[in-house]
Design a protein around this motif. Structure first.
Motif, mmCIF file in Angstrom:
data_model
loop_
_atom_site.group_PDB
_atom_site.id
_atom_site.type_symbol
_atom_site.label_atom_id
_atom_site.label_comp_id
_atom_site.label_asym_id
_atom_site.label_seq_id
_atom_site.Cartn_x
_atom_site.Cartn_y
_atom_site.Cartn_z
ATOM 1 N N GLN A 9 24.139 -28.848 34.978
ATOM 2 C CA GLN A 9 25.525 -29.293 35.229
ATOM 3 C C GLN A 9 26.712 -28.789 34.481
ATOM 4 O O GLN A 9 27.744 -29.045 34.449
ATOM 5 N N GLY A 10 26.217 -27.460 33.776
ATOM 6 C CA GLY A 10 27.160 -26.829 33.011
ATOM 7 C C GLY A 10 26.716 -26.816 31.582
ATOM 8 O O GLY A 10 25.463 -27.249 31.353
ATOM 9 N N GLY A 11 27.557 -26.231 30.706
ATOM 10 C CA GLY A 11 27.154 -25.869 29.320
ATOM 11 C C GLY A 11 26.311 -24.762 29.271
ATOM 12 O O GLY A 11 26.276 -23.935 30.206
ATOM 13 N N TRP A 12 25.695 -24.632 28.121
ATOM 14 C CA TRP A 12 24.724 -23.313 28.120
ATOM 15 C C TRP A 12 23.560 -23.651 27.009
ATOM 16 O O TRP A 12 23.933 -24.697 26.242
ATOM 17 N N GLY A 13 22.440 -22.983 26.989
ATOM 18 C CA GLY A 13 21.653 -23.129 25.816
ATOM 19 C C GLY A 13 20.917 -22.063 25.673
ATOM 20 O O GLY A 13 20.994 -21.126 26.506
ATOM 21 N N GLY A 134 9.297 -24.817 12.188
ATOM 22 C CA GLY A 134 9.052 -26.255 12.700
ATOM 23 C C GLY A 134 10.444 -26.831 13.344
ATOM 24 O O GLY A 134 10.635 -27.837 13.569
ATOM 25 N N PHE A 135 11.505 -25.839 13.422
ATOM 26 C CA PHE A 135 12.705 -26.330 13.756
ATOM 27 C C PHE A 135 12.811 -26.482 15.364
ATOM 28 O O PHE A 135 12.119 -25.801 15.884
ATOM 29 N N PRO A 136 13.460 -27.508 16.018
ATOM 30 C CA PRO A 136 13.560 -27.617 17.165
ATOM 31 C C PRO A 136 13.624 -26.411 18.079
ATOM 32 O O PRO A 136 14.296 -25.461 17.779
ATOM 33 N N ASP A 137 13.028 -26.258 19.375
ATOM 34 C CA ASP A 137 12.933 -25.034 20.140
ATOM 35 C C ASP A 137 14.398 -24.704 20.843
ATOM 36 O O ASP A 137 14.716 -23.389 20.874
ATOM 37 N N LEU A 138 15.159 -25.630 21.263
ATOM 38 C CA LEU A 138 16.344 -25.239 21.978
ATOM 39 C C LEU A 138 17.655 -25.782 21.152
ATOM 40 O O LEU A 138 17.459 -26.724 20.632
ATOM 41 N N PHE A 139 18.547 -24.821 21.500
ATOM 42 C CA PHE A 139 19.807 -25.157 21.288
ATOM 43 C C PHE A 139 20.505 -25.375 22.221
ATOM 44 O O PHE A 139 20.886 -24.494 23.224
ATOM 45 N N VAL A 140 21.364 -26.490 22.628
ATOM 46 C CA VAL A 140 22.243 -26.559 23.893
ATOM 47 C C VAL A 140 23.556 -27.205 23.807
ATOM 48 O O VAL A 140 23.764 -27.969 22.641
ATOM 49 N N VAL A 141 24.427 -26.859 24.419
ATOM 50 C CA VAL A 141 25.891 -27.260 24.552
ATOM 51 C C VAL A 141 26.054 -27.795 25.730
ATOM 52 O O VAL A 141 25.901 -27.210 26.817
ATOM 53 N N HIS A 142 26.175 -29.252 25.853
ATOM 54 C CA HIS A 142 26.423 -29.861 27.186
ATOM 55 C C HIS A 142 27.924 -29.480 27.552
ATOM 56 O O HIS A 142 28.539 -29.270 26.812
ATOM 57 N N PRO A 147 26.884 -30.514 21.029
ATOM 58 C CA PRO A 147 25.617 -29.653 20.766
ATOM 59 C C PRO A 147 24.425 -30.484 20.631
ATOM 60 O O PRO A 147 24.760 -31.786 19.997
ATOM 61 N N GLU A 148 23.365 -30.059 20.930
ATOM 62 C CA GLU A 148 22.181 -30.801 20.614
ATOM 63 C C GLU A 148 21.059 -29.988 20.299
ATOM 64 O O GLU A 148 20.797 -28.694 20.926
ATOM 65 N N LEU A 149 19.983 -30.143 19.465
ATOM 66 C CA LEU A 149 18.859 -29.417 19.157
ATOM 67 C C LEU A 149 17.634 -30.310 20.051
ATOM 68 O O LEU A 149 17.569 -31.663 19.912
ATOM 69 N N VAL A 150 16.722 -29.650 20.674
ATOM 70 C CA VAL A 150 15.874 -30.209 21.579
ATOM 71 C C VAL A 150 14.506 -29.505 21.201
ATOM 72 O O VAL A 150 14.230 -28.306 21.384
ATOM 73 N N GLU A 151 13.381 -30.302 20.980
ATOM 74 C CA GLU A 151 11.962 -29.941 20.894
ATOM 75 C C GLU A 151 11.294 -30.287 22.220
ATOM 76 O O GLU A 151 11.704 -31.472 22.710
ATOM 77 N N VAL A 152 10.759 -29.290 22.845
ATOM 78 C CA VAL A 152 9.984 -29.561 24.136
ATOM 79 C C VAL A 152 8.335 -29.673 23.954
ATOM 80 O O VAL A 152 7.973 -28.692 23.011
ATOM 81 N N LYS A 153 7.914 -30.587 24.347
ATOM 82 C CA LYS A 153 6.320 -30.649 24.327
ATOM 83 C C LYS A 153 5.850 -31.143 25.723
ATOM 84 O O LYS A 153 6.463 -31.786 26.551
#
Length: 184
Positions: A9-13, A134-142, A147-153
């Motif tokens: 829906q927009g933003g980037w990561g 161990g830092f989260p996988d993704l950096f996302v800007v909505h 901004p948000e950090l996201v770990e994917v499992k």
């Protein structure tokens, strides 16, 4: 897949994992990493100091770290940009120059709150021995700029101890982070 869904829906990561926080820390504390501490460098081709991953690294450079951290926000921003320009391509065990080629430092600075950079770098430079992974996988800007950090499992995957430790740190620092668990 997750990055695509989060930015549909927009933003980037970007998938940045440990590279993001280490690169910003390496830029911020460049002078400390390459400070001429006794025994830290033994040959001119050395990529970083011998003690970088040791618990004593920060204590031995505490005055220099404090000077860097005392910069105002505008001074720190100028410092980060100047280091990235003047040192571009020079080997630093913390800095991934390819990440900054893909996404210029100014774009990171526009997306990341400066207090996140300060807090994360302050923590990491003092805890490299234990937190370099161990830092989260993704950096996302909505789309709204958040901004948000996201770990994917995956379905049968779970957080490793080092990842749990990072999530505890992020919670204490009030940095937005979450885990997304994929289902079959």
């Amino acid at each position: 897949y997750v990055l695509e869904a989060l930015t549909a829906q927009g933003g980037w990561g970007v998938h940045s994992e440990n590279t993001l926080v280490k690169t910003l820390t390496g830029l911020m504390y460049w002078e400390a990493v390459f400070a001429p501490e006794p025994g830290a460098f033994t040959n001119p081709f050395q990529m970083g100091p011998h003690d970088l991953m040791e618990h004593e690294f920060a204590a031995q450079r505490s005055q220099l770290l404090a000077q860097i951290e005392a910069q105002t926000d505008s001074e720190l921003t100028e410092h980060l940009l100047a280091i990235s320009q003047t040192k571009c391509g020079i080997a630093n065990p913390l800095v991934n120059w390819r990440m900054l080629e893909a996404i210029p430092l100014q774009q990171w600075l526009d997306a990341l709150p400066l207090h996140w950079i300060r807090q994360l770098s302050h923590f990491l430079i003092r805890n490299l021995a234990d937190y370099r992974k161990g830092f989260p996988d993704l950096f996302v800007v909505h789309p709204d700029g958040t901004p948000e950090l996201v770990e994917v499992k995956g379905p049968s995957d779970q957080l490793q101890p080092q990842q749990r430790a990072w999530f505890e740190v992020l919670a204490k620092l009030d940095i937005r982070a979450r885990v997304i668990k994929l289902k079959r």
